[in-house]
Design a protein around this motif. Structure first.
Motif, PDB file in Angstrom:
ATOM      1  N   LEU A 116      15.432  -6.190   4.434  1.00  0.00           N
ATOM      2  CA  LEU A 116      15.625  -6.869   3.159  1.00  0.00           C
ATOM      3  C   LEU A 116      14.571  -7.949   2.951  1.00  0.00           C
ATOM      4  O   LEU A 116      14.049  -8.122   1.838  1.00  0.00           O
ATOM      5  N   ASP A 117      14.218  -8.659   4.016  1.00  0.00           N
ATOM      6  CA  ASP A 117      13.171  -9.671   3.911  1.00  0.00           C
ATOM      7  C   ASP A 117      11.839  -9.042   3.531  1.00  0.00           C
ATOM      8  O   ASP A 117      11.133  -9.540   2.644  1.00  0.00           O
ATOM      9  N   ARG A 118      11.511  -7.926   4.179  1.00  0.00           N
ATOM     10  CA  ARG A 118      10.250  -7.245   3.857  1.00  0.00           C
ATOM     11  C   ARG A 118      10.281  -6.672   2.446  1.00  0.00           C
ATOM     12  O   ARG A 118       9.263  -6.690   1.735  1.00  0.00           O
ATOM     13  N   TYR A 119      11.443  -6.163   2.041  1.00  0.00           N
ATOM     14  CA  TYR A 119      11.584  -5.625   0.684  1.00  0.00           C
ATOM     15  C   TYR A 119      11.314  -6.708  -0.360  1.00  0.00           C
ATOM     16  O   TYR A 119      10.540  -6.503  -1.310  1.00  0.00           O
ATOM     17  N   ARG A 120      11.915  -7.860  -0.185  1.00  0.00           N
ATOM     18  CA  ARG A 120      11.744  -8.927  -1.175  1.00  0.00           C
ATOM     19  C   ARG A 120      10.304  -9.412  -1.218  1.00  0.00           C
ATOM     20  O   ARG A 120       9.781  -9.704  -2.302  1.00  0.00           O
ATOM     21  N   ARG A 121       9.671  -9.514  -0.067  1.00  0.00           N
ATOM     22  CA  ARG A 121       8.273  -9.927  -0.042  1.00  0.00           C
ATOM     23  C   ARG A 121       7.390  -8.917  -0.777  1.00  0.00           C
ATOM     24  O   ARG A 121       6.464  -9.288  -1.499  1.00  0.00           O
ATOM     25  N   ALA A 122       7.700  -7.637  -0.588  1.00  0.00           N
ATOM     26  CA  ALA A 122       6.914  -6.591  -1.239  1.00  0.00           C
ATOM     27  C   ALA A 122       7.152  -6.580  -2.744  1.00  0.00           C
ATOM     28  O   ALA A 122       6.224  -6.374  -3.538  1.00  0.00           O
ATOM     29  N   VAL A 123       8.402  -6.795  -3.160  1.00  0.00           N
ATOM     30  CA  VAL A 123       8.706  -6.841  -4.597  1.00  0.00           C
ATOM     31  C   VAL A 123       8.000  -8.026  -5.240  1.00  0.00           C
ATOM     32  O   VAL A 123       7.469  -7.926  -6.359  1.00  0.00           O
ATOM     33  N   ALA A 124       7.968  -9.149  -4.536  1.00  0.00           N
ATOM     34  CA  ALA A 124       7.332 -10.352  -5.085  1.00  0.00           C
ATOM     35  C   ALA A 124       5.817 -10.249  -5.102  1.00  0.00           C
ATOM     36  O   ALA A 124       5.154 -10.872  -5.935  1.00  0.00           O
ATOM     37  N   GLY A 125       5.255  -9.444  -4.193  1.00  0.00           N
ATOM     38  CA  GLY A 125       3.806  -9.290  -4.142  1.00  0.00           C
ATOM     39  C   GLY A 125       3.270  -8.616  -5.394  1.00  0.00           C
ATOM     40  O   GLY A 125       3.874  -7.657  -5.899  1.00  0.00           O
ATOM     41  N   GLU A 126       2.156  -9.078  -5.891  1.00  0.00           N
ATOM     42  CA  GLU A 126       1.642  -8.560  -7.154  1.00  0.00           C
ATOM     43  C   GLU A 126       1.299  -7.076  -7.064  1.00  0.00           C
ATOM     44  O   GLU A 126       1.689  -6.279  -7.927  1.00  0.00           O
ATOM     45  N   ARG A 127       0.575  -6.694  -6.024  1.00  0.00           N
ATOM     46  CA  ARG A 127       0.166  -5.288  -5.913  1.00  0.00           C
ATOM     47  C   ARG A 127       1.353  -4.388  -5.622  1.00  0.00           C
ATOM     48  O   ARG A 127       1.595  -3.404  -6.323  1.00  0.00           O
ATOM     49  N   THR A 128       2.109  -4.709  -4.565  1.00  0.00           N
ATOM     50  CA  THR A 128       3.213  -3.839  -4.162  1.00  0.00           C
ATOM     51  C   THR A 128       4.359  -3.885  -5.166  1.00  0.00           C
ATOM     52  O   THR A 128       5.027  -2.866  -5.398  1.00  0.00           O
ATOM     53  N   GLY A 129       4.595  -5.057  -5.771  1.00  0.00           N
ATOM     54  CA  GLY A 129       5.658  -5.155  -6.763  1.00  0.00           C
ATOM     55  C   GLY A 129       5.348  -4.372  -8.028  1.00  0.00           C
ATOM     56  O   GLY A 129       6.208  -3.684  -8.577  1.00  0.00           O
ATOM     57  N   THR A 130       4.097  -4.465  -8.475  1.00  0.00           N
ATOM     58  CA  THR A 130       3.686  -3.697  -9.645  1.00  0.00           C
ATOM     59  C   THR A 130       3.747  -2.200  -9.360  1.00  0.00           C
ATOM     60  O   THR A 130       4.177  -1.405 -10.207  1.00  0.00           O
ATOM     61  N   GLU A 131       3.338  -1.821  -8.164  1.00  0.00           N
ATOM     62  CA  GLU A 131       3.406  -0.412  -7.773  1.00  0.00           C
ATOM     63  C   GLU A 131       4.839   0.099  -7.826  1.00  0.00           C
ATOM     64  O   GLU A 131       5.104   1.214  -8.314  1.00  0.00           O
ATOM     65  N   LEU A 132       5.784  -0.712  -7.359  1.00  0.00           N
ATOM     66  CA  LEU A 132       7.190  -0.307  -7.378  1.00  0.00           C
ATOM     67  C   LEU A 132       7.700  -0.136  -8.802  1.00  0.00           C
ATOM     68  O   LEU A 132       8.365   0.869  -9.115  1.00  0.00           O
ATOM     69  N   THR A 133       7.425  -1.081  -9.678  1.00  0.00           N
ATOM     70  CA  THR A 133       7.912  -0.963 -11.056  1.00  0.00           C
ATOM     71  C   THR A 133       7.314   0.251 -11.748  1.00  0.00           C
ATOM     72  O   THR A 133       8.001   0.929 -12.527  1.00  0.00           O
ATOM     73  N   GLU A 134       6.070   0.556 -11.462  1.00  0.00           N
ATOM     74  CA  GLU A 134       5.429   1.712 -12.092  1.00  0.00           C
ATOM     75  C   GLU A 134       6.020   3.027 -11.589  1.00  0.00           C
ATOM     76  O   GLU A 134       6.248   3.955 -12.372  1.00  0.00           O
ATOM     77  N   LEU A 135       6.280   3.114 -10.292  1.00  0.00           N
ATOM     78  CA  LEU A 135       6.826   4.379  -9.788  1.00  0.00           C
ATOM     79  C   LEU A 135       8.276   4.552 -10.223  1.00  0.00           C
ATOM     80  O   LEU A 135       8.735   5.684 -10.460  1.00  0.00           O
ATOM     81  N   ILE A 136       9.021   3.467 -10.365  1.00  0.00           N
ATOM     82  CA  ILE A 136      10.387   3.565 -10.885  1.00  0.00           C
ATOM     83  C   ILE A 136      10.372   4.081 -12.318  1.00  0.00           C
ATOM     84  O   ILE A 136      11.160   4.958 -12.687  1.00  0.00           O
ATOM     85  N   ALA A 137       9.454   3.556 -13.122  1.00  0.00           N
ATOM     86  CA  ALA A 137       9.348   4.017 -14.511  1.00  0.00           C
ATOM     87  C   ALA A 137       9.008   5.495 -14.573  1.00  0.00           C
ATOM     88  O   ALA A 137       9.551   6.245 -15.404  1.00  0.00           O
ATOM     89  N   ALA A 138       8.126   5.943 -13.682  1.00  0.00           N
ATOM     90  CA  ALA A 138       7.738   7.356 -13.659  1.00  0.00           C
ATOM     91  C   ALA A 138       8.915   8.241 -13.251  1.00  0.00           C
ATOM     92  O   ALA A 138       9.145   9.308 -13.834  1.00  0.00           O
ATOM     93  N   ILE A 139       9.679   7.797 -12.261  1.00  0.00           N
ATOM     94  CA  ILE A 139      10.840   8.572 -11.814  1.00  0.00           C
ATOM     95  C   ILE A 139      11.889   8.652 -12.917  1.00  0.00           C
ATOM     96  O   ILE A 139      12.434   9.718 -13.215  1.00  0.00           O
ATOM     97  N   GLU A 140      12.171   7.525 -13.549  1.00  0.00           N
ATOM     98  CA  GLU A 140      13.197   7.506 -14.590  1.00  0.00           C
ATOM     99  C   GLU A 140      12.780   8.297 -15.824  1.00  0.00           C
ATOM    100  O   GLU A 140      13.641   8.855 -16.526  1.00  0.00           O
TER     101      GLU A 140
END
Length: 215
Positions: A116-140
């Motif tokens: 969970l700690d690593r997840y939150r750090r990755a979500v907060a990170g600009e590169r990894t967080g943006t990557e996550l939001t983009e792939l979620i949008a693509a999946i949905e």
């Protein structure tokens, strides 16, 4: 496919009676009902799941079927049997059959504290967080839902409430999920194709979690 009595059996889906079995179990969750229908469960409910897992294994890893018995030690509901059949795949994936039809999921339903700690750090990170939001949008956009689990009501400690990805930061689990109501194709090999298609579409989220959370 699976081997039985020296011959290969291909997955051909579940008969409608498999769903009716779970309707009956929900109405009469007793040892008597279970014992009377055990042979049917093994052959027409659990058997097709074994065949499905065997055919998915080359791409998604070996699978395991969960036990049909509920853990009632700390539950007020003492019903002894689960009213669904669940299975998981080693390379990421969950499959469920019930009276409501077929469902599947993939991702991290519940993260350990270090994850969970690593997840939150990755979500907060600009590169990894943006990557996550983009792939979620693509999946949905493909009709597959992405769900947060066990989510906090506000931002976790140490993160601002106005963070642009605060909704993702609040989650303590993140998965893809899809449900298919009962339909004729459930009794055919098309059920395998739908599960495989879902798991392929979910792969970007699983890979993001593997790279940023579970490493």
């Amino acid at each position: 496919m699976r081997m039985t009595q020296n011959r290969w059996v291909a997955f051909r889906g579940w008969p409608v009676e498999a769903l009716e079995f779970y309707e009956g179990l929900a109405a009469d969750n007793s040892k008597t009902y279970w014992t009377e229908h055990l042979a049917f469960y093994e052959d027409r409910v659990r058997g097709p799941m074994r065949e499905l897992l065997a055919e998915l294994e080359p791409e998604f890893g070996p699978g395991k079927i969960f036990r049909p018995y509920r853990d009632v030690r700390f539950s007020k509901d003492k019903s002894p049997y689960k009213t669904h059949l669940g299975a998981w795949l080693a390379l990421g994936g969950y499959i469920q059959l019930s009276a409501d039809g077929l469902a599947a999921g993939s991702g991290a339903y519940r993260m350990e504290p270090d994850e969970l700690d690593r997840y939150r750090r990755a979500v907060a990170g600009e590169r990894t967080g943006t990557e996550l939001t983009e792939l979620i949008a693509a999946i949905e956009s493909g009709g597959i839902g992405v769900r947060g689990h066990d989510s906090l009501k506000t931002a976790p400690r140490g993160y601002p409430r106005d963070h642009p990805r605060v909704a993702l930061l609040r989650h303590r689990g993140l998965t893809t999920w899809i449900e298919w109501p009962p339909a004729a194709w459930l009794g055919t090999a098309a059920a395998r194709n739908r599960i495989a298609g879902f798991l392929r579409a979910s792969r970007p989220l699983r890979q993001w979690l593997e790279a940023n959370v579970r490493s």
